[in-house]
Design a protein around this motif. Sequence first.
Motif, PDB file in Angstrom:
ATOM      1  N   UNK A 139       1.143  -1.131  -0.024  1.00 19.75           N
ATOM      2  CA  UNK A 139       0.029  -0.066  -0.420  1.00 19.75           C
ATOM      3  C   UNK A 139       1.263   1.174   0.027  1.00 19.75           C
ATOM      4  N   UNK A 140       1.757   1.205   1.109  1.00 20.20           N
ATOM      5  CA  UNK A 140       2.640   2.910   0.486  1.00 20.20           C
ATOM      6  C   UNK A 140       3.753   2.880  -0.381  1.00 20.20           C
ATOM      7  N   UNK A 141       3.655   1.447  -0.974  1.00 18.55           N
ATOM      8  CA  UNK A 141       4.221   2.002  -2.534  1.00 18.55           C
ATOM      9  C   UNK A 141       3.199   2.403  -3.095  1.00 18.55           C
ATOM     10  N   UNK A 142       2.596   2.030  -3.268  1.00 16.87           N
ATOM     11  CA  UNK A 142       1.733   2.471  -4.347  1.00 16.87           C
ATOM     12  C   UNK A 142       0.805   4.021  -4.441  1.00 16.87           C
ATOM     13  N   UNK A 143       1.046   4.484  -3.195  1.00 22.59           N
ATOM     14  CA  UNK A 143       0.692   5.630  -3.042  1.00 22.59           C
ATOM     15  C   UNK A 143       2.146   5.793  -2.618  1.00 22.59           C
ATOM     16  N   UNK A 144       3.184   5.933  -3.036  1.00 18.72           N
ATOM     17  CA  UNK A 144       4.416   6.509  -3.876  1.00 18.72           C
ATOM     18  C   UNK A 144       4.395   6.475  -4.932  1.00 18.72           C
ATOM     19  N   UNK A 145       4.182   5.468  -5.718  1.00 16.07           N
ATOM     20  CA  UNK A 145       3.731   5.757  -7.059  1.00 16.07           C
ATOM     21  C   UNK A 145       2.871   6.875  -7.521  1.00 16.07           C
ATOM     22  N   UNK A 146       1.921   6.198  -7.192  1.00 24.78           N
ATOM     23  CA  UNK A 146       1.199   7.896  -6.903  1.00 24.78           C
ATOM     24  C   UNK A 146       1.565   9.292  -7.307  1.00 24.78           C
ATOM     25  N   UNK A 147       2.408   9.239  -6.542  1.00 22.72           N
ATOM     26  CA  UNK A 147       3.050  10.428  -6.873  1.00 22.72           C
ATOM     27  C   UNK A 147       4.679  10.664  -7.441  1.00 22.72           C
ATOM     28  N   UNK A 148       4.098   9.755  -7.962  1.00 22.73           N
ATOM     29  CA  UNK A 148       5.545   9.509  -9.025  1.00 22.73           C
ATOM     30  C   UNK A 148       6.819   9.121  -7.837  1.00 22.73           C
ATOM     31  N   UNK A 149       7.111   8.525  -7.219  1.00 24.71           N
ATOM     32  CA  UNK A 149       8.632   8.795  -6.560  1.00 24.71           C
ATOM     33  C   UNK A 149       8.313   6.985  -5.748  1.00 24.71           C
ATOM     34  N   UNK A 150       8.688   5.970  -6.881  1.00 29.38           N
ATOM     35  CA  UNK A 150       8.742   4.612  -6.009  1.00 29.38           C
ATOM     36  C   UNK A 150      10.672   4.483  -6.677  1.00 29.38           C
ATOM     37  N   UNK A 151      10.802   5.374  -7.925  1.00 30.19           N
ATOM     38  CA  UNK A 151      12.376   5.389  -7.328  1.00 30.19           C
ATOM     39  C   UNK A 151      13.339   5.633  -6.327  1.00 30.19           C
ATOM     40  N   UNK A 152      12.297   5.956  -5.915  1.00 34.57           N
ATOM     41  CA  UNK A 152      12.533   7.002  -4.198  1.00 34.57           C
ATOM     42  C   UNK A 152      13.427   6.827  -2.999  1.00 34.57           C
ATOM     43  N   UNK A 153      11.976   5.600  -3.478  1.00 33.38           N
ATOM     44  CA  UNK A 153      11.484   5.234  -1.890  1.00 33.38           C
ATOM     45  C   UNK A 153      12.745   4.244  -0.882  1.00 33.38           C
TER      46      UNK A 153
END
Length: 236
Positions: A132-146
């Motif tokens: 769920x947290x990764x999905x939220x980061x993906x929605x703001x375009x920050x998956x590469x910065x997790x």
Amino acid sequence: MDTTSSYVLEARDLEQRINGPSGPLDILRGISLAVQAGETVAILGASGSGKSTLLGLLAGLDAPSAGEVRLLDQVISELDEDGRAALRAGRVGFVFQSFQLLPALTALENTLLPLELNPTHAAASQAELNQRANEALDRVGLTPRADHYPHQLSGGEQQRVAIARAIVDHPAILFADEPTGNLDGRTGQRIIELLFGLARDPGADAPATALVLVTHDPELAAQCDRVISIQDGVLA
């Protein structure tokens, strides 16, 4: 206030007063407003008009000098600190102008915090929460910065982590203080579309999120369902 109210947020006769060098200083006077589920509301005003102070009172982060706030059918002043925290858990999101990310946690770990602090997720596995947290980061375009820490992120990236943290638990109401203030034009518009989307198209399994945002930008305010203007501590 009527205990059967259908509003997710109501404020009546709010005042905020501080003691200054020359005596009492009124920051807010006679503020009354109400917000419905799924409604997007902008609080528009110049710097120093009292809009950020008002947002903190509405979210229960501060106590007013006078007046009453009912948030999600609870009068905030009737709750102790633990009660206010329990009320906000999983139901209230807040995007701070200063981000307030924990420096010792990665972007993913900061985003996880609301899920881990919400007792309704006690039975969920860490893998489920991470997803769920990764999905939220993906929605703001920050998956590469997790896996990056706040000091490794730009101001705009920190702002987007703060937004991911605020939306990760699909809150009933989201408060945002200048949510695009540190973002470039294109990213800012993407974030606004995301925040408004939570209210207007939350998805089949998610309730509509009411959005209350503070801004000094009339163009941003115009995208909301309703604009509340504040000037010198009073509604204009």
